[in-house]
Design a protein around this motif. Structure first.
Motif, PDB file in Angstrom:
ATOM      1  N   LEU A  45       0.806  -1.281  -0.055  1.00 49.33           N
ATOM      2  CA  LEU A  45      -0.046   0.082  -0.015  1.00 49.33           C
ATOM      3  C   LEU A  45       0.866   1.151  -0.102  1.00 49.33           C
ATOM      4  N   GLY A  46       0.201   2.638  -0.306  1.00 47.25           N
ATOM      5  CA  GLY A  46       1.231   3.532  -0.163  1.00 47.25           C
ATOM      6  C   GLY A  46       1.613   4.146  -1.626  1.00 47.25           C
ATOM      7  N   ASP A  47       2.413   5.100  -1.441  1.00 50.01           N
ATOM      8  CA  ASP A  47       3.123   5.626  -2.707  1.00 50.01           C
ATOM      9  C   ASP A  47       4.131   4.434  -3.190  1.00 50.01           C
ATOM     10  N   HIS A  48       3.822   4.449  -4.670  1.00 53.71           N
ATOM     11  CA  HIS A  48       4.736   3.653  -5.370  1.00 53.71           C
ATOM     12  C   HIS A  48       4.422   2.417  -5.306  1.00 53.71           C
ATOM     13  N   THR A  62      -6.496  -9.603  -0.156  1.00 51.03           N
ATOM     14  CA  THR A  62      -7.054  -9.181   1.209  1.00 51.03           C
ATOM     15  C   THR A  62      -7.924 -10.371   1.698  1.00 51.03           C
ATOM     16  N   PRO A  63      -7.704 -10.749   3.078  1.00 48.78           N
ATOM     17  CA  PRO A  63      -6.873 -10.156   4.003  1.00 48.78           C
ATOM     18  C   PRO A  63      -5.306 -10.521   3.857  1.00 48.78           C
ATOM     19  N   ALA A  64      -4.577  -9.689   4.084  1.00 51.64           N
ATOM     20  CA  ALA A  64      -2.787 -10.149   4.085  1.00 51.64           C
ATOM     21  C   ALA A  64      -2.404 -10.351   5.231  1.00 51.64           C
ATOM     22  N   ALA A  65      -1.443 -11.310   5.338  1.00 53.77           N
ATOM     23  CA  ALA A  65      -0.537 -11.620   6.411  1.00 53.77           C
ATOM     24  C   ALA A  65       0.548 -10.553   6.596  1.00 53.77           C
ATOM     25  N   VAL A  66       1.231 -10.125   5.476  1.00 54.58           N
ATOM     26  CA  VAL A  66       2.121  -9.244   5.445  1.00 54.58           C
ATOM     27  C   VAL A  66       1.637  -8.027   4.710  1.00 54.58           C
ATOM     28  N   THR A  67       1.945  -7.048   5.242  1.00 57.71           N
ATOM     29  CA  THR A  67       1.516  -5.588   4.637  1.00 57.71           C
ATOM     30  C   THR A  67       2.547  -4.731   4.589  1.00 57.71           C
ATOM     31  N   ILE A  68       3.199  -4.397   3.335  1.00 57.85           N
ATOM     32  CA  ILE A  68       4.081  -3.375   3.167  1.00 57.85           C
ATOM     33  C   ILE A  68       3.337  -2.024   2.829  1.00 57.85           C
ATOM     34  N   VAL A  69       3.778  -0.979   3.706  1.00 62.41           N
ATOM     35  CA  VAL A  69       3.319   0.448   3.573  1.00 62.41           C
ATOM     36  C   VAL A  69       4.500   1.414   3.278  1.00 62.41           C
ATOM     37  N   LEU A  70       4.226   1.872   2.140  1.00 64.80           N
ATOM     38  CA  LEU A  70       5.244   3.022   1.702  1.00 64.80           C
ATOM     39  C   LEU A  70       4.839   4.162   1.662  1.00 64.80           C
ATOM     40  N   LEU A 117      10.149   6.716   2.813  1.00 64.12           N
ATOM     41  CA  LEU A 117      11.131   6.808   1.596  1.00 64.12           C
ATOM     42  C   LEU A 117      12.154   7.612   1.571  1.00 64.12           C
ATOM     43  N   PRO A 118      11.736   8.797   2.080  1.00 66.19           N
ATOM     44  CA  PRO A 118      12.773  10.058   2.114  1.00 66.19           C
ATOM     45  C   PRO A 118      14.203   9.470   2.965  1.00 66.19           C
ATOM     46  N   ASP A 119      13.885   8.532   4.020  1.00 64.67           N
ATOM     47  CA  ASP A 119      15.130   7.999   4.721  1.00 64.67           C
ATOM     48  C   ASP A 119      15.947   7.363   3.740  1.00 64.67           C
ATOM     49  N   PHE A 120      15.282   6.983   2.480  1.00 58.67           N
ATOM     50  CA  PHE A 120      16.113   5.979   1.627  1.00 58.67           C
ATOM     51  C   PHE A 120      16.629   6.831   0.381  1.00 58.67           C
ATOM     52  N   GLY A 121      16.649   8.066   0.610  1.00 55.43           N
ATOM     53  CA  GLY A 121      16.859   8.837  -0.349  1.00 55.43           C
ATOM     54  C   GLY A 121      16.063   9.026  -1.484  1.00 55.43           C
ATOM     55  N   GLY A 122      14.348   8.722  -1.119  1.00 53.37           N
ATOM     56  CA  GLY A 122      13.408   8.856  -2.308  1.00 53.37           C
ATOM     57  C   GLY A 122      13.357   7.438  -2.769  1.00 53.37           C
ATOM     58  N   TYR A 123      12.123   7.222  -3.425  1.00 51.37           N
ATOM     59  CA  TYR A 123      11.997   5.943  -3.907  1.00 51.37           C
ATOM     60  C   TYR A 123      12.980   5.674  -5.298  1.00 51.37           C
ATOM     61  N   ASP A 124      13.062   6.676  -6.125  1.00 52.58           N
ATOM     62  CA  ASP A 124      13.924   6.288  -7.104  1.00 52.58           C
ATOM     63  C   ASP A 124      15.345   5.915  -6.877  1.00 52.58           C
ATOM     64  N   ALA A 125      15.922   6.935  -5.882  1.00 51.38           N
ATOM     65  CA  ALA A 125      17.351   6.495  -5.282  1.00 51.38           C
ATOM     66  C   ALA A 125      17.480   4.934  -4.637  1.00 51.38           C
ATOM     67  N   GLY A 126      16.366   4.953  -3.719  1.00 51.22           N
ATOM     68  CA  GLY A 126      16.534   4.045  -2.907  1.00 51.22           C
ATOM     69  C   GLY A 126      15.513   2.556  -3.360  1.00 51.22           C
ATOM     70  N   LYS A 127      15.450   2.464  -4.446  1.00 52.21           N
ATOM     71  CA  LYS A 127      14.540   1.693  -4.858  1.00 52.21           C
ATOM     72  C   LYS A 127      14.813   0.310  -4.721  1.00 52.21           C
TER      73      LYS A 127
END
Length: 168
Positions: A45-48, A62-70, A117-127
């Protein structure tokens, strides 16, 4: 009046003990049969989210056992109140860039991983690093060795205990 013999008292105690032990076993067995299995899928879920989902090769379920939120900003988290309740004090300004929260419940353990994502340098840089860390989180409920990519990004781990017993 006929006095009881030692043997009959001992036998009665054994029968009572056997019944006391069989009741919890029967309750546990009934709960295994009557309780449906917990969620087994994955969600991003979330951005990108679409890009990460395609990169990991997983399908949304749905439902999910593991959810990644960006998240591009922690400020957007209150717009998702069900997920914000999991994060509590672990997410926000000055918090870790990756927060992994595992909610432990009987047959329904759920894991939610937040990536700022900003902690990783943004999504494009830290993809590539975000994809590698997300894949690692999807592989197991308990991740012991974090990946060396983006070593400056702190990873916070919390376990939410069942029945409102708190967090560890």
């Amino acid at each position: 009046m006929i006095p009881r013999t030692q043997r009959s008292v001992s036998t009665a105690k054994r029968i009572f003990l056997a019944l006391v032990l069989l009741v919890p076993i029967a309750i546990y067995g009934a709960s295994r049969v009557l309780n449906p299995a917990g969620p087994v899928g994955f969600a991003v879920l979330g951005d990108h989210a679409g890009d990460l989902r395609a990169g990991l090769g997983i399908e949304q379920s749905t439902p999910a056992a593991v959810t990644i939120v960006l998240l591009n900003r922690w400020d957007t988290l209150p717009n998702m109140p069900d997920l914000a309740a999991f994060c509590a004090r672990d997410c926000g300004k000055g918090a870790a860039g990756q927060v992994s929260i595992t909610q432990m419940r009987y047959r329904r353990t759920r894991k939610i991983v937040f990536f700022h994502l900003p902690d990783f340098g943004g999504y494009d840089a830290g993809k590539t690093c975000v994809m590698a860390r997300a894949a690692q989180e999807l592989q197991s409920i308990r991740v012991t060795d974090p990946l060396p990519c983006a070593a400056h990004v702190r990873r916070s781990i919390a376990w939410q205990l069942p029945a409102g017993l708190g967090r560890i």
